[in-house]
Scaffold this motif. Structure first.
Motif, PDB file in Angstrom:
ATOM      1  N   THR A  13       0.845  -1.186   0.000  1.00 13.26           N
ATOM      2  CA  THR A  13       0.000   0.000   0.000  1.00 13.26           C
ATOM      3  C   THR A  13       0.881   1.237   0.000  1.00 13.26           C
ATOM      4  O   THR A  13       2.006   1.208   0.468  1.00 13.26           O
ATOM      5  CB  THR A  13      -0.929   0.034   1.220  1.00 13.26           C
ATOM      6  OG1 THR A  13      -0.138   0.038   2.403  1.00 13.26           O
ATOM      7  CG2 THR A  13      -1.864  -1.153   1.229  1.00 13.26           C
ATOM      8  N   ARG A  14       0.344   2.296  -0.511  1.00 12.93           N
ATOM      9  CA  ARG A  14       1.092   3.541  -0.598  1.00 12.93           C
ATOM     10  C   ARG A  14       0.154   4.685  -0.275  1.00 12.93           C
ATOM     11  O   ARG A  14      -0.984   4.719  -0.737  1.00 12.93           O
ATOM     12  CB  ARG A  14       1.650   3.687  -2.004  1.00 12.93           C
ATOM     13  CG  ARG A  14       2.518   4.875  -2.184  1.00 12.93           C
ATOM     14  CD  ARG A  14       3.141   4.841  -3.549  1.00 12.93           C
ATOM     15  NE  ARG A  14       3.691   6.147  -3.825  1.00 12.93           N
ATOM     16  CZ  ARG A  14       4.008   6.565  -5.006  1.00 12.93           C
ATOM     17  NH1 ARG A  14       3.833   5.786  -6.041  1.00 12.93           N
ATOM     18  NH2 ARG A  14       4.504   7.747  -5.178  1.00 12.93           N
ATOM     19  N   SER A  15       0.640   5.608   0.512  1.00 15.45           N
ATOM     20  CA  SER A  15      -0.159   6.758   0.904  1.00 15.45           C
ATOM     21  C   SER A  15       0.494   8.027   0.370  1.00 15.45           C
ATOM     22  O   SER A  15       1.694   8.209   0.507  1.00 15.45           O
ATOM     23  CB  SER A  15      -0.247   6.824   2.432  1.00 15.45           C
ATOM     24  OG  SER A  15      -0.898   7.992   2.829  1.00 15.45           O
ATOM     25  N   THR A  17       0.060  12.201   0.529  1.00 10.98           N
ATOM     26  CA  THR A  17      -0.597  13.349   1.134  1.00 10.98           C
ATOM     27  C   THR A  17      -0.416  14.528   0.197  1.00 10.98           C
ATOM     28  O   THR A  17       0.702  14.864  -0.175  1.00 10.98           O
ATOM     29  CB  THR A  17       0.018  13.664   2.512  1.00 10.98           C
ATOM     30  OG1 THR A  17      -0.109  12.514   3.348  1.00 10.98           O
ATOM     31  CG2 THR A  17      -0.687  14.842   3.161  1.00 10.98           C
ATOM     32  N   ARG A  84       6.103   9.203   4.297  1.00 12.41           N
ATOM     33  CA  ARG A  84       5.000   9.452   3.376  1.00 12.41           C
ATOM     34  C   ARG A  84       5.469  10.253   2.182  1.00 12.41           C
ATOM     35  O   ARG A  84       6.366  11.074   2.269  1.00 12.41           O
ATOM     36  CB  ARG A  84       3.896  10.251   4.065  1.00 12.41           C
ATOM     37  CG  ARG A  84       3.120   9.455   5.045  1.00 12.41           C
ATOM     38  CD  ARG A  84       1.827  10.141   5.352  1.00 12.41           C
ATOM     39  NE  ARG A  84       1.183   9.486   6.467  1.00 12.41           N
ATOM     40  CZ  ARG A  84       0.288  10.061   7.225  1.00 12.41           C
ATOM     41  NH1 ARG A  84      -0.075  11.304   6.999  1.00 12.41           N
ATOM     42  NH2 ARG A  84      -0.264   9.408   8.216  1.00 12.41           N
TER      43      ARG A  84
END
Length: 91
Positions: A13-15, A17, A84
């Protein structure tokens, strides 16, 4: 003898912002990052990054997050601390 097959599934998974800014003139110099960065108050950083303000203050005191102008903290070091990907978009 019965053979058993084994399947291994890896999920990554990758977030990301995304922070929308109105004025890139708000950038200040961070001596530790050696560049111009967007800064946040601890309260604003807590809201934007979804992290407890106590943890942000603790990381700032331990050197994990850089102190910037006044009581603000460096946005680039927050992103690095949280691991992030942060992108800034100018309006």
């Amino acid at each position: 003898m019965e053979k058993h097959r084994r399947t291994e599934i890896t999920i990554e998974t990758r977030s990301v912002t995304i922070i929308r800014t109105h004025n890139r003139g708000d950038l200040v110099r961070c001596a530790e990052c050696d560049g111009r960065v967007l800064t946040f108050s601890v309260a604003n950083a807590s809201l934007v990054f979804g992290i407890d303000s106590t943890e942000l203050q603790r990381a700032s005191l331990n050197g994990g997050i850089h102190a910037a102008l006044g009581s603000n903290i460096c946005g680039q070091s927050i992103a690095a601390y949280l691991k992030r990907d942060v992108r800034y978009i100018e309006d």
